[in-house]
Design a protein around this motif. Structure first.
Motif: not given
Length: 518
Positions: A430-431, A448-450, A458-459, A512-513
């Motif tokens: 998702v983009p 993947r985008c996040a 994400v860390a 979702m951003l």
């Protein structure tokens, strides 16, 4: 061309009430929207070439289906197939049957073949020659529609037959008071005299079942128990272990029955007086031949026979009695003995015990009482063995259902895992940034985008989120159709927040951003 489907007409033992086999029928219906009601018929009607090919196809399919049932742990009994006269005029039917058995793996003892009196009239010698090797292998042979043709007793005795099938027209009349009822009874007596079992076809009522059992019929088939069934419905019937109601099962042995055989009337009188107090039903005969006649029409538990009688010795009589009524307990009582004959008879199982004249009254009564106990013990063992077999069949069916349920559950879980994997892959593509939080607020997922857009957030994957992410999450109202504008790091984002599970259950949420400038 007509569509054809195999149907199975259950056959039931009148002594136990259990399903012991089925006759294979064809259900034929014309194709199209105006299809008439299907008709059940043996595969013996139509043009000759069609009948021959249809017979081959039916034989192979029925054997394969019966073998499949056995492989599943079911006990379908013998599968009976009607043979048409046309099947005897083309090729080697014996080899064809043997090939169908070999290909399917079905034991010959689980196949039955039905022939008719018309077939005997047209191809009598050929039929006998073809059936003998099959019968020797264990295939059961039945003569169907008996009573409607002109079969002689000599012809019946010459053929390798196991069963006489009474035509349904005679079954309909079995409850009548006139001579029409005596036809069915006579056929039953004739069959038993030839050591054949009797199957009644087209039984429609419970009263017919009672009368057939009362007159000694061995088996029945018809709507009174079940109509013809599809393979799936017959499978369900076998798995349910359905049987005749107990009140319809013929109980033929209401009292202990003793047969006394001696050519001296005073001996018979003395024996009758001796056992009178023991409450037995006592039958007497003054010769072996007369004793055999009684065995053909009366159920007997114990036989006491003299050895030295004119025309037929006691050992000879008891040997023939064993063939005619193998369940009886047989004893010989004599003052004249051919020792070797007695030894041979005992070794061959024809004689249970040898007693001598003159006898001791008390000991003779004890021997007879013990013989009845032996007979009842064997009968009880047979009953228990049957109940164990039925219970095992039911247990095997339950195990199969459990295995199917486990297999379906396993398949369902695999399907769910596959769907979840595919959903994960799609969300990963998702983009926009998608971040997942569990019910305790820990960050548990990032697409993947996040990962690309927010590497610092994400860390913290697997633990409490970064304070700035936590504050941003709290600022976004949940479950709104339109986005909510937020600012992070000087950039404007469109944000959506959605619960993972419907309210009030809270299994976490998704944030979702989307960067509208990206």
């Amino acid at each position: 061309m007509k569509a054809e489907t195999l149907l199975y007409q259950p056959q039931v033992c009148l002594a136990t009430g259990q399903v012991i086999g089925a006759e294979v029928l064809l259900q034929c219906a014309a194709p199209g929207p105006q299809r008439p009601a299907p008709a059940e018929l043996p595969a013996t009607e139509g043009p000759d070439a069609l009948i021959r090919e249809r017979g081959r196809r039916l034989l192979r399919a029925a054997c394969a289906q019966a073998a499949a049932w056995r492989a599943e742990g079911l006990q379908p009994g013998r599968i009976a197939i009607a043979l048409a006269p046309q099947q005897w005029t083309d090729g080697d039917l014996t080899a064809e049957v043997q090939a169908a058995l070999a290909t399917s793996g079905l034991p010959p003892s689980q196949l039955g073949l039905e022939i008719t009196e018309d077939l005997l009239q047209q191809h009598g010698d050929r039929v006998g020659a073809a059936l003998r090797p099959l019968h020797a292998d264990g295939v059961e042979v039945a003569l169907a529609h008996y009573g409607t043709g002109y079969s002689s007793l000599a012809r019946l005795r010459a053929l390798p037959l196991d069963v006489l099938k009474i035509d349904r027209s005679f079954v309909d009349d079995i409850g009548a008071a006139d001579s029409s009822a005596s036809v069915s009874r006579s056929v039953i007596q004739l069959a038993h005299g030839l050591h054949l079992r009797v199957l009644a076809d087209g039984v429609h009522t419970a009263e017919q079942i009672r009368l057939l059992g009362r007159h000694g019929c061995d088996r029945m088939q018809g709507p009174a128990f079940s109509p013809p069934l599809s393979a799936e419905a017959f499978t369900e019937l076998l798995e349910s272990c359905r049987a005749l109601p107990r009140e319809l099962i013929q109980r033929r042995r209401h009292e202990r029955t003793l047969l006394l055989v001696d050519d001296e009337e005073h001996i018979l009188s003395a024996l009758r007086r001796l056992v009178r107090r023991d409450g037995y039903k006592v039958l007497t005969a003054n010769s072996g031949a007369a004793g055999l006649e009684i065995l053909q029409r009366e159920p007997v538990d114990v036989i006491v026979s003299d050895q030295r009688m004119p025309g037929m010795t006691g050992v000879e009589f008891l040997g023939r009695a064993k063939e005619l009524a193998p369940a009886t307990v047989r004893m010989t009582l004599s003052g004249y003995t051919d020792l070797q004959s007695i030894i041979d008879a005992v070794n061959e199982g024809a004689v249970y015990k040898f007693l001598t004249k003159p006898w001791d009254d008390q000991r003779l009564r004890e021997h007879i009482a013990q013989a009845f106990r032996q007979r009842e013990l064997v009968e009880e063992n047979e009953r228990l063995a049957h109940e164990v077999s039925v219970a095992n069949t039911g247990l095997a069916a339950a195990n199969r259902r459990l295995e199917h349920a486990v297999r379906r559950e396993h398949d369902s879980l695999r399907a769910m895992q596959t769907a979840a994997g595919r959903a994960h892959d799609m969300v990963d593509l998702v983009p926009m940034a998608v971040l997942g939080f569990d019910a305790t607020g820990h960050l548990v997922y990032a697409n993947r985008c996040a990962v690309t857009m927010f590497p610092l957030w994400v860390a913290d994957l697997g633990g409490p989120p970064d304070p700035t992410l936590e504050a941003l999450l709290a600022s976004v109202p949940p479950d709104r159709e339109s986005h909510h504008p937020v600012i992070h790091g000087g950039r404007h984002y469109q944000a959506w927040r959605s619960r993972v599970a419907p309210y009030p259950v809270d299994d976490g949420c998704l944030l979702m951003l989307r960067d509208p400038q990206a």
